[in-house]
Design a protein around this motif. Structure first.
Motif, PDB file in Angstrom:
ATOM      1  N   ASP A 171      49.357  24.347 -50.399  1.00  0.00           N
ATOM      2  CA  ASP A 171      49.127  25.718 -50.812  1.00  0.00           C
ATOM      3  C   ASP A 171      47.894  25.776 -51.703  1.00  0.00           C
ATOM      4  OD1 ASP A 171      49.958  24.656 -53.121  1.00  0.00           O
ATOM      5  OD2 ASP A 171      51.591  26.052 -53.480  1.00  0.00           O
ATOM      6  N   LEU A 172      47.607  26.968 -52.083  1.00  0.00           N
ATOM      7  CA  LEU A 172      46.404  27.200 -52.873  1.00  0.00           C
ATOM      8  C   LEU A 172      46.429  26.387 -54.167  1.00  0.00           C
ATOM      9  CD1 LEU A 172      43.871  28.925 -52.840  1.00  0.00           C
ATOM     10  CD2 LEU A 172      45.163  30.754 -53.897  1.00  0.00           C
ATOM     11  N   GLN A 173      47.576  26.391 -54.805  1.00  0.00           N
ATOM     12  CA  GLN A 173      47.655  25.682 -56.070  1.00  0.00           C
ATOM     13  C   GLN A 173      47.408  24.193 -55.898  1.00  0.00           C
ATOM     14  OE1 GLN A 173      47.649  26.740 -59.077  1.00  0.00           O
ATOM     15  NE2 GLN A 173      47.449  24.582 -59.611  1.00  0.00           N
ATOM     16  N   ASN A 174      48.029  23.623 -54.904  1.00  0.00           N
ATOM     17  CA  ASN A 174      47.813  22.198 -54.667  1.00  0.00           C
ATOM     18  C   ASN A 174      46.345  21.922 -54.412  1.00  0.00           C
ATOM     19  OD1 ASN A 174      50.503  21.673 -54.947  1.00  0.00           O
ATOM     20  ND2 ASN A 174      50.944  21.731 -52.747  1.00  0.00           N
ATOM     21  N   MET A 175      45.749  22.830 -53.670  1.00  0.00           N
ATOM     22  CA  MET A 175      44.338  22.635 -53.352  1.00  0.00           C
ATOM     23  C   MET A 175      43.487  22.703 -54.615  1.00  0.00           C
ATOM     24  SD  MET A 175      41.356  24.525 -52.618  1.00  0.00           S
ATOM     25  CE  MET A 175      41.853  26.119 -52.085  1.00  0.00           C
ATOM     26  N   LEU A 176      43.777  23.679 -55.456  1.00  0.00           N
ATOM     27  CA  LEU A 176      43.009  23.799 -56.698  1.00  0.00           C
ATOM     28  C   LEU A 176      43.261  22.602 -57.609  1.00  0.00           C
ATOM     29  CD1 LEU A 176      43.456  27.599 -57.492  1.00  0.00           C
ATOM     30  CD2 LEU A 176      41.468  26.474 -56.505  1.00  0.00           C
ATOM     31  N   ASP A 177      44.484  22.103 -57.565  1.00  0.00           N
ATOM     32  CA  ASP A 177      44.808  20.943 -58.385  1.00  0.00           C
ATOM     33  C   ASP A 177      43.982  19.725 -57.991  1.00  0.00           C
ATOM     34  OD1 ASP A 177      46.586  22.301 -59.901  1.00  0.00           O
ATOM     35  OD2 ASP A 177      48.373  21.625 -58.834  1.00  0.00           O
ATOM     36  N   GLY A 178      43.452  19.765 -56.781  1.00  0.00           N
ATOM     37  CA  GLY A 178      42.609  18.659 -56.346  1.00  0.00           C
ATOM     38  C   GLY A 178      41.373  18.491 -57.209  1.00  0.00           C
ATOM     39  N   GLY A 179      41.023  19.537 -57.919  1.00  0.00           N
ATOM     40  CA  GLY A 179      39.945  19.428 -58.901  1.00  0.00           C
ATOM     41  C   GLY A 179      38.556  19.676 -58.366  1.00  0.00           C
ATOM     42  N   GLU A 180      38.467  20.089 -57.108  1.00  0.00           N
ATOM     43  CA  GLU A 180      37.126  20.300 -56.570  1.00  0.00           C
ATOM     44  C   GLU A 180      36.507  21.612 -57.040  1.00  0.00           C
ATOM     45  OE1 GLU A 180      37.065  19.878 -52.366  1.00  0.00           O
ATOM     46  OE2 GLU A 180      37.526  17.740 -52.438  1.00  0.00           O
ATOM     47  N   TYR A 181      37.356  22.516 -57.463  1.00  0.00           N
ATOM     48  CA  TYR A 181      36.844  23.805 -57.928  1.00  0.00           C
ATOM     49  C   TYR A 181      37.094  23.925 -59.416  1.00  0.00           C
ATOM     50  CZ  TYR A 181      36.602  24.796 -52.979  1.00  0.00           C
ATOM     51  OH  TYR A 181      36.298  24.744 -51.641  1.00  0.00           O
ATOM     52  N   ALA A 182      36.257  23.258 -60.153  1.00  0.00           N
ATOM     53  CA  ALA A 182      36.481  23.088 -61.582  1.00  0.00           C
ATOM     54  C   ALA A 182      36.734  24.381 -62.361  1.00  0.00           C
ATOM     55  CB  ALA A 182      35.323  22.325 -62.181  1.00  0.00           C
ATOM     56  N   PRO A 183      36.040  25.474 -62.094  1.00  0.00           N
ATOM     57  CA  PRO A 183      36.243  26.641 -62.951  1.00  0.00           C
ATOM     58  C   PRO A 183      37.641  27.226 -62.854  1.00  0.00           C
ATOM     59  CG  PRO A 183      34.233  26.855 -61.693  1.00  0.00           C
ATOM     60  CD  PRO A 183      34.981  25.702 -61.128  1.00  0.00           C
ATOM     61  N   PHE A 184      38.337  26.962 -61.743  1.00  0.00           N
ATOM     62  CA  PHE A 184      39.633  27.599 -61.585  1.00  0.00           C
ATOM     63  C   PHE A 184      40.732  26.716 -62.160  1.00  0.00           C
ATOM     64  CE2 PHE A 184      37.117  28.775 -57.728  1.00  0.00           C
ATOM     65  CZ  PHE A 184      36.611  29.918 -58.291  1.00  0.00           C
ATOM     66  N   VAL A 185      40.619  26.484 -63.433  1.00  0.00           N
ATOM     67  CA  VAL A 185      41.610  25.617 -64.055  1.00  0.00           C
ATOM     68  C   VAL A 185      42.952  26.326 -64.164  1.00  0.00           C
ATOM     69  CG1 VAL A 185      40.069  24.086 -65.318  1.00  0.00           C
ATOM     70  CG2 VAL A 185      40.654  26.309 -66.267  1.00  0.00           C
ATOM     71  N   SER A 186      42.900  27.630 -64.259  1.00  0.00           N
ATOM     72  CA  SER A 186      44.146  28.359 -64.372  1.00  0.00           C
ATOM     73  C   SER A 186      44.778  28.487 -62.995  1.00  0.00           C
ATOM     74  CB  SER A 186      43.866  29.744 -64.952  1.00  0.00           C
ATOM     75  OG  SER A 186      44.520  30.730 -64.238  1.00  0.00           O
ATOM     76  N   PRO A 187      46.033  28.110 -62.891  1.00  0.00           N
ATOM     77  CA  PRO A 187      46.687  28.220 -61.578  1.00  0.00           C
ATOM     78  C   PRO A 187      46.914  29.681 -61.225  1.00  0.00           C
ATOM     79  CG  PRO A 187      48.265  27.589 -63.250  1.00  0.00           C
ATOM     80  CD  PRO A 187      46.936  27.614 -63.925  1.00  0.00           C
ATOM     81  N   PRO A 188      46.973  29.992 -59.952  1.00  0.00           N
ATOM     82  CA  PRO A 188      47.238  31.387 -59.582  1.00  0.00           C
ATOM     83  C   PRO A 188      48.571  31.849 -60.163  1.00  0.00           C
ATOM     84  CG  PRO A 188      46.562  30.128 -57.677  1.00  0.00           C
ATOM     85  CD  PRO A 188      46.759  29.147 -58.780  1.00  0.00           C
ATOM     86  N   MET A 189      48.578  33.016 -60.761  1.00  0.00           N
ATOM     87  CA  MET A 189      49.834  33.531 -61.307  1.00  0.00           C
ATOM     88  C   MET A 189      50.733  34.060 -60.198  1.00  0.00           C
ATOM     89  SD  MET A 189      48.660  37.113 -63.010  1.00  0.00           S
ATOM     90  CE  MET A 189      50.294  37.427 -63.631  1.00  0.00           C
ATOM     91  N   LEU A 190      50.124  34.404 -59.101  1.00  0.00           N
ATOM     92  CA  LEU A 190      50.908  34.841 -57.948  1.00  0.00           C
ATOM     93  C   LEU A 190      50.124  34.494 -56.701  1.00  0.00           C
ATOM     94  CD1 LEU A 190      53.438  36.372 -56.953  1.00  0.00           C
ATOM     95  CD2 LEU A 190      52.148  38.494 -57.154  1.00  0.00           C
ATOM     96  N   GLU A 191      50.771  33.871 -55.800  1.00  0.00           N
ATOM     97  CA  GLU A 191      50.097  33.597 -54.535  1.00  0.00           C
ATOM     98  C   GLU A 191      51.090  33.721 -53.396  1.00  0.00           C
ATOM     99  OE1 GLU A 191      49.201  29.155 -55.120  1.00  0.00           O
ATOM    100  OE2 GLU A 191      49.617  29.330 -52.976  1.00  0.00           O
ATOM    101  N   SER A 192      50.581  34.180 -52.286  1.00  0.00           N
ATOM    102  CA  SER A 192      51.445  34.360 -51.115  1.00  0.00           C
ATOM    103  C   SER A 192      50.611  34.208 -49.859  1.00  0.00           C
ATOM    104  CB  SER A 192      52.069  35.760 -51.099  1.00  0.00           C
ATOM    105  OG  SER A 192      52.812  35.995 -52.246  1.00  0.00           O
ATOM    106  N   ASN A 193      51.326  34.025 -48.804  1.00  0.00           N
ATOM    107  CA  ASN A 193      50.663  33.974 -47.512  1.00  0.00           C
ATOM    108  C   ASN A 193      50.795  35.320 -46.807  1.00  0.00           C
ATOM    109  OD1 ASN A 193      49.981  31.203 -47.716  1.00  0.00           O
ATOM    110  ND2 ASN A 193      52.125  30.738 -47.341  1.00  0.00           N
TER     111      ASN A 193
END
Lengths: 422, 216
Positions: free
Chosen positions: A28-50
């Protein structure tokens, strides 16, 4: 929000059918962001859906013979923001485009893994989110450019109601904040204060608390309190994995440009038919700018029919009934604002008192042609000089201003408010 | 996802110069004459091969409109490379380069590699900025320069890859601290660093060929 059982079942079946092929991969989006490739988005999505992309009528938009999937996440661009200010869009791409040898090998072994890829970062100040169809759980995402997209929530049947109400709550929160900012902007502009581009700073903490309370059952057991995910149910939220860019439309398909038209109406006091106190009436004359879409046109026609029945020539009019009709009309009144639409309608609504409808219209046309000329001359030049960015079909709304960014963006704050009322 | 390094790129420049088209040409090898106005950021990614190393280019295509600019600036942070684009048929886009450059220098790492791109080179008959002017500007400000055509794909590949080469050269020279992600460089998963990949990999048309590289 209440739906009858049969419709719900149909919807669920449809969604399940759409969701099933991609329900294995828990990425999911959060896991992807957790990968660290998009450094500015340190804050996890407060709501995400498909979601799947649908058209205005709620029909799926198919891209390459499959539904157009998108993961939408709302998050903070930095920890300093009090309310979310960013919308992230992601879609799944096939794991890799392989050369012949490895593709053949992978076909013999296992299907290629799909990978969630971040495709868009949209500051929420340039996006107007609204509920398009509560029954079908679809949202409308409207960009300042005028483009509108319709996204239907797609998740497990037993979670969709809860999840959708979270989206509704979030949208309400965001729109409240936008309204506040609009007011602040108006005051600022009146007092000569330069508007800040950061629209998210003025939110009350209590508002966030309220929203967090709504979302409490889905709070993510992560580091950020704003991350809304149920730690227990987490994997099940991510059962939809085939997502393509929300912006991708089939090439032959006419884009979903908003059919918003502007018409002007002169609210004219017909003395002969009015029997109320004149103090109120004399103040209500002026020009109303009406943003019309098909629904509004239909509603207006119905109202006209009613008026025909009610307002017989020479008859005294029941003031109460007329005021009720006025209240029910879907008008957005704007004053002292410069509007530009469809490239040909550029006028200022600083119009004053009662004139005959014909005269007012004429004056507005004159004003329009005078005032728009300089802007459009330069725009036209630019457009000719540069390779065209849009086809004619795409330019039906706002395009000249898209080509002439300074003109267009001057208008953005003014456009956002009426659009949010659609 | 196996790559030795990830380089963050930004694409900046006036609206309508072809930033999004350059990205689309590089990642998808196609040209789309009709393109929506970019709002916020659009992302693209592609693997390239530099000196036998798999490098993932993560490209941030930004909005060029003046009114978005205060927001766009915040994306410059942590970029290792920038493509500064102007339109050779529109003089004003060239005139605005100084302003873009100042912004880029102010909001990003001092080591950021900047490639100046004069785009729409296929429109020679409507040229408004001479090639020599672009070259002179680049020389004066220490930039790399290329003219490209997102329509014909001329020099598009080279513009992205040459920027990556320059970043990689700076890494080898020790000018970039690769452990500081504020420099726009991220070291890939550990196992990929020692992986040697043939030079032909860079020629593949692949948006992300990480999973098919190195391990077989």
């Amino acid at each position: 929000m209440k739906k009858n059982t049969s419709k719900t079942t149909m919807r669920i079946n449809k969604q399940d059918a759409l969701c099933t092929p991609h329900s294995h991969d828990p990425r999911d989006l959060q896991n992807m962001l957790d990968g660290g490739e998009y450094a500015p988005f340190v804050s996890p999505p407060m709501l995400e859906s498909n979601f799947i992309q649908v058209n205005r009528r709620g029909e799926s938009i198919y891209l390459h013979n499959r539904a157009n999937w998108v993961t939408v996440g709302i998050c903070f661009s930095s920890s300093t923001h009090k309310i979310p200010n960013v919308m992230l869009l992601a879609h799944l791409t096939p794991g890799a485009q392989k050369d012949t040898e490895t593709l053949f090998k992978s076909l013999l072994t296992s299907p290629p893994a799909e990978k969630l890829v971040l495709t868009r970062f949209l500051p929420l100040q340039f996006v107007t989110l609204s509920v398009h169809d509560a029954e079908n759980m679809s949202l409308k995402v409207k960009l300042v450019s005028g483009r509108a997209y319709y996204l239907q929530l797609c998740t497990s049947a037993y979670k969709q109601d809860t999840l959708f109400s979270q989206w509704v709550a979030l949208i309400s929160l965001l729109n409240q904040e936008k309204a506040k900012v609009s007011k602040v902007s108006e005051v600022s502009s009146l007092s000569g204060i330069t508007n800040s581009t950061d629209i998210t700073g003025s939110m009350d903490v209590t508002d966030v608390t309220t929203f967090t309370a709504i979302l409490t059952p889905y709070m993510y057991a992560g580091t950020g309190p704003e991350h809304v995910r149920d730690s227990i149910d987490f994997p099940e939220f991510t059962d939809i994995t085939d997502i393509t860019d929300v912006t991708d439309l089939p090439e032959n398909e006419v884009p979903e440009v908003p059919d918003v038209r502007i018409v002007t109406e002169v609210i004219e006091v017909r003395e002969a038919t009015e029997v109320t106190d004149s103090s109120d009436i004399t103040n209500c004359s002026g020009v109303t700018v009406v943003f019309e879409n098909n629904d509004l046109i239909r509603a207006k026609q119905e109202e006209k029919e009613k008026l025909k029945n009610i307002l017989k020539p020479g008859c005294l009019q029941d003031t109460k009934s007329k005021s009720e009709l006025k209240e029910s009309s879907k008008h957005v009144t704007i004053s002292n604002i410069t509007l530009t639409f469809e490239g040909k309608r550029y006028f200022q609504t600083t119009l004053t008192p009662v004139e005959s409808e014909a005269n007012t219209s004429k004056e507005m046309k004159d004003k329009t042609s005078e005032e728009k000329m300089p802007d459009f001359q330069s725009t036209a030049l630019k457009a000719e000089e540069s390779r065209s960015l849009r086809t004619e079909s795409n330019t039906s709304v706002l395009s000249p201003h898209i080509k002439s960014p300074s003109n267009f963006l001057k208008l953005v704050p003014h456009l956002s408010a009426p659009f949010s009322r659609e | 996802m196996t790559y030795a390094y990830l380089f963050k790129y930004i694409i900046i420049g006036d609206t309508g110069v072809g930033k999004s088209c350059l990205l689309l040409q590089f990642t998808d090898k196609r040209f789309q004459p009709v393109h929506d106005l970019t709002i916020g950021v659009e992302f693209g990614a592609r693997m390239v091969n530099i000196d036998g190393k798999q490098i993932k280019l993560q490209i941030w295509d930004t909005a060029g409109q003046e009114s978005f600019r205060s927001i766009t600036r915040s994306y410059y942070r942590g970029a290792a490379g920038a493509l500064l684009v102007y339109d050779i048929t529109r003089r004003e886009t060239f005139n605005h380069l100084t302003s873009w450059l100042e912004d880029a220098r102010q909001h990003s790492s001092s080591n950021m590699v900047i490639m100046l791109i004069g785009n729409k080179s296929d429109l020679e008959s409507r040229r408004d900025v001479k090639r020599e002017e672009g070259e002179a500007f680049a020389r004066e400000h220490g930039l790399i320069f290329m003219e490209t055509s997102a329509k014909t794909a001329c020099n598009v590949e080279e513009a992205f890859i040459n920027t990556a080469k320059e970043i990689y050269r700076k890494i080898q020279q020790g000018l970039f601290d690769v452990h500081n992600e504020a420099n726009g460089i991220k070291i890939g998963p550990q196992q990929s660093i020692s992986t040697s990949v043939g030079p032909s990999a860079s020629q593949r048309n692949s948006r992300d060929i990480g999973s098919n590289s190195g391990c077989c």
